[in-house]
Write a protein that holds these residues in place. Structure first.
Motif, short mmCIF file in Angstrom:
data_model
loop_
_atom_site.label_atom_id
_atom_site.label_comp_id
_atom_site.label_asym_id
_atom_site.label_seq_id
_atom_site.Cartn_x
_atom_site.Cartn_y
_atom_site.Cartn_z
N ASP A 1 -14.44 9.89 4.38
CA ASP A 1 -13.70 9.04 3.45
C ASP A 1 -14.08 9.26 1.99
O ASP A 1 -13.62 8.51 1.12
CB ASP A 1 -13.93 7.56 3.80
CG ASP A 1 -13.16 7.14 5.05
OD1 ASP A 1 -12.01 7.59 5.20
OD2 ASP A 1 -13.72 6.37 5.85
N ILE B 1 -11.28 0.64 3.62
CA ILE B 1 -10.95 -0.12 2.41
C ILE B 1 -10.67 -1.56 2.82
O ILE B 1 -9.99 -1.83 3.81
CB ILE B 1 -9.73 0.48 1.71
CG1 ILE B 1 -10.05 1.87 1.16
CG2 ILE B 1 -9.25 -0.43 0.58
CD1 ILE B 1 -11.10 1.88 0.08
N SER C 1 -5.04 2.79 7.57
CA SER C 1 -4.74 4.07 6.96
C SER C 1 -3.23 4.25 6.80
O SER C 1 -2.44 3.69 7.57
CB SER C 1 -5.31 5.20 7.81
OG SER C 1 -5.08 6.45 7.22
N PHE D 1 -6.60 5.76 -2.65
CA PHE D 1 -5.94 4.54 -2.20
C PHE D 1 -5.00 4.08 -3.31
O PHE D 1 -5.41 3.88 -4.44
CB PHE D 1 -6.97 3.45 -1.91
CG PHE D 1 -6.37 2.10 -1.61
CD1 PHE D 1 -6.37 1.10 -2.57
CD2 PHE D 1 -5.80 1.82 -0.39
CE1 PHE D 1 -5.83 -0.15 -2.31
CE2 PHE D 1 -5.25 0.59 -0.11
CZ PHE D 1 -5.26 -0.40 -1.07
N VAL E 1 0.87 -1.18 0.00
CA VAL E 1 0.00 0.00 0.00
C VAL E 1 0.90 1.23 0.00
O VAL E 1 1.57 1.52 0.99
CB VAL E 1 -0.95 0.00 1.22
CG1 VAL E 1 -1.81 1.27 1.22
CG2 VAL E 1 -1.83 -1.24 1.20
N GLN F 1 -0.18 4.39 -0.69
CA GLN F 1 -0.91 5.55 -0.19
C GLN F 1 -2.32 5.12 0.20
O GLN F 1 -2.98 4.41 -0.54
CB GLN F 1 -0.99 6.64 -1.27
CG GLN F 1 -1.69 7.92 -0.83
CD GLN F 1 -1.75 8.95 -1.96
OE1 GLN F 1 -1.50 8.62 -3.11
NE2 GLN F 1 -2.08 10.18 -1.62
N ASN F 2 -2.76 5.54 1.37
CA ASN F 2 -4.14 5.26 1.79
C ASN F 2 -4.64 6.40 2.67
O ASN F 2 -4.30 6.50 3.84
CB ASN F 2 -4.22 3.92 2.55
CG ASN F 2 -5.66 3.58 2.91
OD1 ASN F 2 -6.60 4.18 2.39
ND2 ASN F 2 -5.83 2.61 3.79
#
Length: 219
Positions: free
Chosen positions: A201, A133, A162, A206, A123, A125-126
């Protein structure tokens, strides 16, 4: 017995809620196995090879979505406590990454040698809150002797925290002896409606990538 693996960088997939980018990249791994015999009257070292090919599909496509909303369930469900969700089968993914691993394991079936691999999720970027997610990983086998080998499987939602996350193994599988065996995968990304205010959100991003790795071959 010692096995060496040669790896290659595979895929960069950026999944955006405001912008979805899906790339197509292919790569191959070469497996080499050395079989050591116990006597000198016959050949004592035999070299066998296998090839694992990776294809990420969907092409170089960019899809833009504005005013992105959480996915609502197909049917209403009963509240439990706090944020609540219907059964995950009631939701459709907001994005799906498809990829296929094609294995040719040229070792002898009688040797029982496996050609294993791992599937990792990085991941990058979140911006979503923890658990907003989620993902599943669903696989099918086709081609060659599809009955052989084993698929990776993540049938139940896994929450994504996150922020950026280091590479995490989300599943592993292997190819048994055989040629042109295909392991087809769908990595499904979900942003389900939890029947509460989720404005925090909306229109977040994401970003992630899928990596395929090899593992040591064991009987």
């Amino acid at each position: 017995m010692k096995d060496n693996t040669k790896t290659n960088t595979l895929l960069l997939t950026v999944i955006g809620v405001a912008t979805l980018l899906v790339a197509v990249i292919g790569a191959t791994f070469a497996y080499f196995t050395a079989q050591v015999g116990g006597g000198e009257s016959t050949t004592t070292v035999k070299m066998n090879a296998g090839v694992l090919k990776i294809d990420f599909t969907n092409g170089n496509v960019v899809q833009s979505t504005t005013g992105f909303q959480p996915t609502k369930a197909a049917e209403e469900c009963t509240e439990q406590s706090g944020a609540y969700y219907c059964d995950q089968s009631q939701y459709t993914p907001v994005a799906t990454k498809k990829f296929t691993l094609t294995g040719t394991n040229s070792t002898l079936a009688s040797d029982g040698m496996k050609m294993p691999y791992t599937i990792k999720l990085v991941v990058t970027q979140n911006e979503f809150s923890d658990g907003a997610i989620k993902y599943t990983l669903v696989g099918t086998k086709t081609g060659g002797n599809a009955a052989t080998g084993e698929l990776a499987s993540v049938p139940t939602w896994v929450d994504v925290n996150s922020g950026a996350q280091a590479a995490t193994v989300i599943g592993s599988g292997y190819f048994s002896a055989g040629s042109d065996i295909k392991h087809n995968y769908d990595l499904n990304i979900y942003f389900p409606d939890n029947h509460q205010n989720q404005d925090i959100d909306k229109n977040k991003v994401f970003g992630a990538k899928v990596e395929i790795g090899t593992a040591e071959i064991t009987k």
